[in-house]
Design a protein around this motif. Structure first.
Motif, short mmCIF file in Angstrom:
data_model
loop_
_atom_site.label_atom_id
_atom_site.label_comp_id
_atom_site.label_asym_id
_atom_site.label_seq_id
_atom_site.Cartn_x
_atom_site.Cartn_y
_atom_site.Cartn_z
N THR A 33 -3.41 -2.89 4.92
CA THR A 33 -2.46 -1.94 4.37
C THR A 33 -3.24 -0.79 3.74
O THR A 33 -4.26 -1.00 3.08
CB THR A 33 -1.51 -2.60 3.35
OG1 THR A 33 -0.50 -1.68 2.93
CG2 THR A 33 -2.26 -3.11 2.12
N GLN A 34 -2.77 0.42 3.95
CA GLN A 34 -3.51 1.60 3.51
C GLN A 34 -3.17 1.94 2.06
O GLN A 34 -2.00 1.99 1.67
CB GLN A 34 -3.19 2.80 4.40
CG GLN A 34 -3.90 4.09 4.01
CD GLN A 34 -5.39 4.02 4.21
OE1 GLN A 34 -5.87 3.40 5.16
NE2 GLN A 34 -6.15 4.65 3.31
N PHE A 59 -10.47 -7.37 0.76
CA PHE A 59 -11.52 -6.50 1.23
C PHE A 59 -10.96 -5.09 1.41
O PHE A 59 -9.75 -4.91 1.54
CB PHE A 59 -12.09 -6.99 2.56
CG PHE A 59 -12.75 -8.34 2.48
CD1 PHE A 59 -14.13 -8.44 2.43
CD2 PHE A 59 -12.00 -9.50 2.46
CE1 PHE A 59 -14.76 -9.67 2.37
CE2 PHE A 59 -12.60 -10.75 2.39
CZ PHE A 59 -13.99 -10.82 2.34
N ARG A 60 -11.84 -4.11 1.44
CA ARG A 60 -11.41 -2.76 1.73
C ARG A 60 -12.46 -2.05 2.58
O ARG A 60 -13.65 -2.36 2.52
CB ARG A 60 -11.13 -1.96 0.46
CG ARG A 60 -12.34 -1.69 -0.42
CD ARG A 60 -11.90 -1.03 -1.72
NE ARG A 60 -13.01 -0.76 -2.61
CZ ARG A 60 -12.88 -0.32 -3.85
NH1 ARG A 60 -11.66 -0.11 -4.36
NH2 ARG A 60 -13.96 -0.09 -4.59
N TYR A 91 -6.94 -1.86 2.94
CA TYR A 91 -7.16 -3.11 2.23
C TYR A 91 -6.70 -4.28 3.09
O TYR A 91 -5.60 -4.25 3.64
CB TYR A 91 -6.43 -3.12 0.89
CG TYR A 91 -7.11 -2.30 -0.17
CD1 TYR A 91 -7.76 -2.91 -1.23
CD2 TYR A 91 -7.12 -0.91 -0.10
CE1 TYR A 91 -8.41 -2.15 -2.21
CE2 TYR A 91 -7.76 -0.15 -1.06
CZ TYR A 91 -8.40 -0.78 -2.12
OH TYR A 91 -9.03 -0.03 -3.08
N PHE A 92 -7.53 -5.30 3.17
CA PHE A 92 -7.27 -6.48 3.98
C PHE A 92 -7.37 -7.73 3.12
O PHE A 92 -8.20 -7.81 2.22
CB PHE A 92 -8.31 -6.60 5.11
CG PHE A 92 -8.38 -5.41 6.01
CD1 PHE A 92 -7.67 -5.39 7.20
CD2 PHE A 92 -9.17 -4.32 5.69
CE1 PHE A 92 -7.74 -4.30 8.04
CE2 PHE A 92 -9.24 -3.22 6.52
CZ PHE A 92 -8.52 -3.21 7.70
N GLY A 101 0.81 -1.20 0.00
CA GLY A 101 0.00 0.00 0.00
C GLY A 101 0.85 1.25 0.00
O GLY A 101 2.06 1.21 0.18
N GLY A 102 0.19 2.38 -0.21
CA GLY A 102 0.89 3.64 -0.22
C GLY A 102 0.06 4.72 -0.85
O GLY A 102 -1.14 4.57 -1.08
N LEU A 103 0.72 5.83 -1.15
CA LEU A 103 0.09 6.98 -1.78
C LEU A 103 0.38 6.95 -3.28
O LEU A 103 1.53 6.82 -3.70
CB LEU A 103 0.64 8.28 -1.17
CG LEU A 103 0.16 9.59 -1.79
CD1 LEU A 103 -1.34 9.76 -1.60
CD2 LEU A 103 0.93 10.75 -1.17
#
Length: 126
Positions: free
Chosen positions: A120-121, A37-38, A93-94, A9-11
């Protein structure tokens, strides 16, 4: 001891891409159905994509054609390739797992998942 750990994850800017990874330990990935999932703040958790232990995949309508789920059994890892990202994809997110032969339903979106990673974002913004 079953564990799932997300990474990647990230920007990212709108239109960009990310690949999320779900590293699995403690059980044999071949026999498990894995879901992504989110959940965004103030929103209900939704099933994004899932891959059956048989290899069959499914996606929520909003990501069809943009996201691809895949599994590398040798690496005990499930991936979610996310392309053409939009701000609406911003969420935690999972990944989650359930023993495949115990599942029932018309789609892996409907399954009750037993094991979950910490998340994770993903942030999509200019």
């Amino acid at each position: 001891q079953a564990q799932l750990v997300e990474s990647g994850g990230g920007l990212v800017q709108p239109g960009g891409s990310l690949r999320l990874s779900c590293a699995i330990s403690g059980f044999i990935i071949d026999d498990y159905t894995i879901g992504w999932f989110r959940q965004a703040p103030g929103r209900e958790r939704e099933s994004v994509s899932c891959i059956e232990y048989s290899g069959t995949t499914d996606y929520v309508d909003s990501v069809k054609g943009r996201f691809t789920i895949s599994r590398d059994n040798a690496k005990s890892t499930v991936y979610l390739q996310m392309n053409t990202l939009t701000p609406e994809d911003t969420a935690a997110y999972f990944c989650a797992a359930v023993f495949g032969p115990t599942t029932y339903g018309s789609s892996c979106h409907e399954y009750e998942y037993d094991f979950w990673g910490p998340g994770t974002q993903v942030t999509v913004s200019s």
